[in-house]
Design an enzyme around this catalytic site. Sequence first.
Site, PDB file in Angstrom:
ATOM      1  N   ASP A 173       0.850  -1.183   0.000  1.00  0.00           N
ATOM      2  CA  ASP A 173       0.000   0.000   0.000  1.00  0.00           C
ATOM      3  C   ASP A 173       0.889   1.238   0.000  1.00  0.00           C
ATOM      4  OD1 ASP A 173      -3.009   0.854   0.534  1.00  0.00           O
ATOM      5  OD2 ASP A 173      -1.725   2.194   1.703  1.00  0.00           O
ATOM      6  N   GLU A 227      -4.776   2.514  -4.252  1.00  0.00           N
ATOM      7  CA  GLU A 227      -3.303   2.576  -4.209  1.00  0.00           C
ATOM      8  C   GLU A 227      -2.703   1.298  -3.637  1.00  0.00           C
ATOM      9  OE1 GLU A 227      -4.707   4.753  -0.408  1.00  0.00           O
ATOM     10  OE2 GLU A 227      -5.431   4.351  -2.439  1.00  0.00           O
TER      11      GLU A 227
END
Length: 328
Positions: A201, A244
């Site tokens: 992440d 993301e």
Amino acid sequence: MKPPSSEPNPARRSDGSLLPTGFAEMDTGIISRPVFALPELREGDQAQLLLLTGTNAGQVFSLDDALTEFVIGRGQNAQVCIEDVEASRAHCKIRVVGDGKAKRYVIEDLQSKNGTFVNAEPIEGRVALSPGDRVHIGPNLVLRFSIVDAAEDMLARQLYETSTRDALTSSYNRRYFLERLEAELAFAERHKTRVSIVLLDLDHFKQKNDTHGHQGGDAVLRAVSSCVQILIRTEDVFARYGGEEFILLVRGIEHENVHLAAERIRRGVERLTIRFGDADIKTTVSIGISSLDEFPIGASIDALVALADRRLYAAKSAGRNRVCSVGF
């Protein structure tokens, strides 16, 4: 009295044994149906195999004119590399025989474990392929042989890319990844092999969107995806998991070594400088890892992903830009 049959005498091989119905044996020893000649090739036409079944259904393999032999199998050295646990590493082979109007493509089995079939008939010796033939690789995979022009070839490739790839980052999409993970877990349970997932992440990604706009954020996502794809092995599967967040499937490596590979990815991303307009953007990733051998037999995909997710957030809670592979 039964009337004499109007059917022609059955075809036989040179050794006297019967051939399957509708087949004939050529002087070269290549078994072929009566109509096997390829249509006259036009400039830009080429032979193609289209995968009809399996996780990678829709994938296109072009039989490049630069080669005269194409091994089909799950081995990394195969010219037509297929993903199926029931396929042999070198399962079968297609050879180009002759040239021009006399060119034809013949296939032979390479003593595969689960056999090769053309239109449901098992291959014996070498069999000439005709456009539209279906080549069965073991019990699961079916490939269709075709002669296509450049436009058809490009369209087939675009359709496959659209169905399996994330449009922004060119990594695999979530649906494709989960299908591959399901197949890998089933194989690993049967054969006692190792499977791990690495969940990544991007740190403080919202700030980058707020500072540089969504186009700047997109540039960061593309750069990170490219960086990771350079650092991983060919056999690893890397996908955009959402927003993301990215995910990586790693096979055949001990848990401790997966941690080392994840550290290499973390350092690679940390060193990135992403140019966007007049700005140089830096970014980092936090990473969580889980491995199948941490679970009892029969562990689900959800359990594997959930453990990696908890470790990912432990890495963020500990200060970000780090890898967590233990605990919970």
